[in-house]
Write a protein that holds these residues in place. Structure first.
Motif, PDB file in Angstrom:
ATOM      1  N   GLU A  50      10.482  14.695   1.433  1.00 37.53           N
ATOM      2  CA  GLU A  50      10.648  16.059   0.982  1.00 37.53           C
ATOM      3  C   GLU A  50      11.967  16.554   1.813  1.00 37.53           C
ATOM      4  OE1 GLU A  50       7.179  14.787  -0.296  1.00 37.53           O
ATOM      5  OE2 GLU A  50       7.762  14.622   1.622  1.00 37.53           O
ATOM      6  N   GLU A  51      12.290  15.997   2.778  1.00 36.55           N
ATOM      7  CA  GLU A  51      13.423  16.637   3.587  1.00 36.55           C
ATOM      8  C   GLU A  51      14.919  15.955   3.123  1.00 36.55           C
ATOM      9  OE1 GLU A  51      12.914  18.301   6.075  1.00 36.55           O
ATOM     10  OE2 GLU A  51      11.135  17.984   7.238  1.00 36.55           O
ATOM     11  N   LEU A  52      14.666  15.060   2.025  1.00 36.04           N
ATOM     12  CA  LEU A  52      16.047  14.525   1.409  1.00 36.04           C
ATOM     13  C   LEU A  52      16.951  15.511   1.058  1.00 36.04           C
ATOM     14  CD1 LEU A  52      14.642  11.307  -0.343  1.00 36.04           C
ATOM     15  CD2 LEU A  52      16.382  11.583   1.375  1.00 36.04           C
ATOM     16  N   PRO A  53      16.466  16.647   0.179  1.00 33.22           N
ATOM     17  CA  PRO A  53      17.645  17.700  -0.206  1.00 33.22           C
ATOM     18  C   PRO A  53      18.229  18.450   1.050  1.00 33.22           C
ATOM     19  CG  PRO A  53      15.429  17.914  -1.277  1.00 33.22           C
ATOM     20  CD  PRO A  53      15.189  16.752  -0.190  1.00 33.22           C
ATOM     21  N   ARG A  54      17.742  18.314   2.133  1.00 34.66           N
ATOM     22  CA  ARG A  54      18.409  19.151   3.510  1.00 34.66           C
ATOM     23  C   ARG A  54      19.335  18.166   3.908  1.00 34.66           C
ATOM     24  NH1 ARG A  54      14.827  19.947   7.977  1.00 34.66           N
ATOM     25  NH2 ARG A  54      16.454  21.364   8.574  1.00 34.66           N
ATOM     26  N   ALA A  90      11.362  14.511  -4.891  1.00 40.46           N
ATOM     27  CA  ALA A  90      12.080  15.279  -4.340  1.00 40.46           C
ATOM     28  C   ALA A  90      13.450  15.693  -4.594  1.00 40.46           C
ATOM     29  CB  ALA A  90      12.039  14.862  -2.906  1.00 40.46           C
ATOM     30  N   VAL A  91      13.935  14.401  -4.896  1.00 37.99           N
ATOM     31  CA  VAL A  91      15.380  14.563  -5.498  1.00 37.99           C
ATOM     32  C   VAL A  91      15.361  13.562  -6.897  1.00 37.99           C
ATOM     33  CG1 VAL A  91      16.583  14.594  -3.287  1.00 37.99           C
ATOM     34  CG2 VAL A  91      15.656  12.292  -3.973  1.00 37.99           C
ATOM     35  N   PRO A  92      15.048  14.377  -7.853  1.00 36.63           N
ATOM     36  CA  PRO A  92      15.166  13.698  -9.148  1.00 36.63           C
ATOM     37  C   PRO A  92      16.345  12.789  -9.711  1.00 36.63           C
ATOM     38  CG  PRO A  92      14.002  15.980  -9.223  1.00 36.63           C
ATOM     39  CD  PRO A  92      14.867  15.698  -7.927  1.00 36.63           C
ATOM     40  N   ALA A  93      17.423  13.619  -9.375  1.00 32.63           N
ATOM     41  CA  ALA A  93      18.826  12.948  -9.799  1.00 32.63           C
ATOM     42  C   ALA A  93      19.178  11.605  -8.945  1.00 32.63           C
ATOM     43  CB  ALA A  93      19.913  13.868  -9.585  1.00 32.63           C
ATOM     44  N   ASP A 117       0.844  -1.296  -0.055  1.00 27.92           N
ATOM     45  CA  ASP A 117       0.022  -0.183   0.076  1.00 27.92           C
ATOM     46  C   ASP A 117       0.964   1.326  -0.048  1.00 27.92           C
ATOM     47  OD1 ASP A 117      -2.376  -1.647   0.299  1.00 27.92           O
ATOM     48  OD2 ASP A 117      -2.626  -1.366   2.282  1.00 27.92           O
ATOM     49  N   ASN A 118       1.946   1.202   0.392  1.00 25.10           N
ATOM     50  CA  ASN A 118       2.931   2.257   0.695  1.00 25.10           C
ATOM     51  C   ASN A 118       3.821   2.585  -0.307  1.00 25.10           C
ATOM     52  OD1 ASN A 118       1.845   3.289   3.015  1.00 25.10           O
ATOM     53  ND2 ASN A 118       2.659   1.380   4.002  1.00 25.10           N
ATOM     54  N   ILE A 119       4.491   1.573  -1.005  1.00 28.08           N
ATOM     55  CA  ILE A 119       5.559   1.672  -1.868  1.00 28.08           C
ATOM     56  C   ILE A 119       5.474   2.634  -3.203  1.00 28.08           C
ATOM     57  CG2 ILE A 119       5.363  -0.423  -3.209  1.00 28.08           C
ATOM     58  CD1 ILE A 119       8.582   0.920  -1.924  1.00 28.08           C
ATOM     59  N   LYS A 120       4.425   2.738  -3.966  1.00 27.90           N
ATOM     60  CA  LYS A 120       4.150   3.340  -4.890  1.00 27.90           C
ATOM     61  C   LYS A 120       4.309   4.932  -4.621  1.00 27.90           C
ATOM     62  CE  LYS A 120       1.776   0.656  -8.573  1.00 27.90           C
ATOM     63  NZ  LYS A 120       0.434   0.616  -9.217  1.00 27.90           N
ATOM     64  N   PRO A 121       3.378   5.242  -3.444  1.00 29.29           N
ATOM     65  CA  PRO A 121       3.408   6.734  -3.058  1.00 29.29           C
ATOM     66  C   PRO A 121       4.745   7.282  -2.733  1.00 29.29           C
ATOM     67  CG  PRO A 121       1.767   5.693  -1.708  1.00 29.29           C
ATOM     68  CD  PRO A 121       2.248   4.610  -2.877  1.00 29.29           C
ATOM     69  N   VAL A 122       5.695   6.271  -2.013  1.00 26.40           N
ATOM     70  CA  VAL A 122       6.754   6.818  -1.427  1.00 26.40           C
ATOM     71  C   VAL A 122       7.930   6.994  -2.488  1.00 26.40           C
ATOM     72  CG1 VAL A 122       8.044   4.505  -0.642  1.00 26.40           C
ATOM     73  CG2 VAL A 122       8.370   6.715   0.732  1.00 26.40           C
ATOM     74  N   VAL A 123       7.743   6.148  -3.307  1.00 23.53           N
ATOM     75  CA  VAL A 123       8.861   6.181  -4.581  1.00 23.53           C
ATOM     76  C   VAL A 123       8.437   7.409  -5.277  1.00 23.53           C
ATOM     77  CG1 VAL A 123       9.422   5.153  -6.757  1.00 23.53           C
ATOM     78  CG2 VAL A 123       9.254   3.522  -4.774  1.00 23.53           C
ATOM     79  N   SER A 124       6.973   7.741  -5.776  1.00 18.82           N
ATOM     80  CA  SER A 124       6.695   8.837  -6.119  1.00 18.82           C
ATOM     81  C   SER A 124       7.355  10.282  -5.665  1.00 18.82           C
ATOM     82  CB  SER A 124       5.471   8.865  -6.528  1.00 18.82           C
ATOM     83  OG  SER A 124       4.840  10.088  -7.024  1.00 18.82           O
ATOM     84  N   ARG A 125       7.098  10.301  -4.359  1.00 14.99           N
ATOM     85  CA  ARG A 125       7.505  11.467  -3.528  1.00 14.99           C
ATOM     86  C   ARG A 125       9.083  11.290  -3.736  1.00 14.99           C
ATOM     87  NH1 ARG A 125       4.876  10.806   2.219  1.00 14.99           N
ATOM     88  NH2 ARG A 125       6.078  12.560   2.439  1.00 14.99           N
TER      89      ARG A 125
END
Length: 255
Positions: free
Chosen positions: A111-115, A38-41, A26-34
């Motif tokens: 969304e915190e990954l860039p930080r 957040a960090v396209p590279a 239930d979680n893997i698709k939304p978390v991968v999308s986020r």
């Protein structure tokens, strides 16, 4: 040279976000999308422990659609620590310069990954921390917060480390840090795996930075925490603390 952050750091290289999964359909698709937003590279590695709910199949579908998404199929449920160690080795073998730990359930906001990556430019390990100023938790009962804070305090005191959120599972390592802390000798699993990585990193003289995050309790699926995991953490941390003190006493005697 590891000198508390005073040295010149090399460029980070490509980041790999490692997401261990067991029954996270239930979680893997939304978390991968986020993460991708957040960090396209960055690239992702889904390390699936042969989930009976079909998480591995969903991961394969995501990988087929996106060349930044990779899948590591494991034989069965062997624990969080084993999954991360396998992911670290896969990432290092495939040339990634940064290895990131992140839960599949959305509790670690992508969304915190860039930080985290910005802070890692001047550190060896960056921890997304709930217990530094600016950090917070959402949707936890007070009893669980007290337990988590107590576990971090217990670990800090026994292991003599200054990291506030010792048990945090949202963290970014430089490849060289993981190579330098002796991954091959790590046997801890579950909750205390993160404590083990923290103590090894600190005691090896690497520079650790904590950045505040908002930790959000999972909305779907079941937590993997259990009494057995907590019991393992308590006795292992006590044993490590005793071992460290014995080494210090022997070192003073030799000196």
């Amino acid at each position: 040279m590891k000198d508390g952050g005073q040295r010149r750091y090399e460029p980070l290289g490509t980041a790999l976000v490692i997401i261990p999964t067991y029954n996270e359909a239930d979680n893997i698709k939304p978390v991968v999308s986020r993460v991708r937003a957040a960090v396209p590279a960055a690239h992702l590695l889904i390390a699936d422990d042969n989930s009976p709910d079909g998480t591995g199949k969903i991961a394969d579908e995501l990988s087929a659609e996106d060349d930044h998404v990779h899948v590591l199929h494991r034989k069965g449920k062997e624990g969080l620590g084993a999954a991360y160690l396998a992911g670290f080795r896969w990432g290092i073998d495939n040339g990634y310069g940064v290895l990131i730990e992140m839960d599949a359930d959305g509790s670690h906001p992508p969304e915190e990954l860039p930080r985290l990556l910005t802070a890692l430019a001047g550190a060896d390990l960056v921890i997304g921390s709930r217990w530094v100023p600016g950090g917070r938790i959402v949707n936890w009962p007070k009893s669980r917060e007290i337990l988590s804070r107590g576990a971090s305090t217990y670990s800090r005191v026994l292991l003599d480390v200054s990291v506030r959120d010792v048990t945090a599972g949202f963290r970014a390592f430089r490849k060289e840090t993981l190579e330098g802390i002796g991954m091959d000798s790590i046997a801890s699993q579950g909750y205390c795996f993160q404590v083990d990585l923290t103590r090894r990193t600190v005691h090896a003289g690497y520079h650790v930075v904590e950045v505040p995050i908002t930790f959000v309790e999972r909305e779907r699926g079941d937590s993997k925490m259990s009494r057995d995991i907590m019991a393992e953490a308590l006795w292992r941390i006590a044993a490590w603390g005793l071992e460290d003190r014995v080494k210090k006493v022997r070192g003073r005697r030799r000196g």
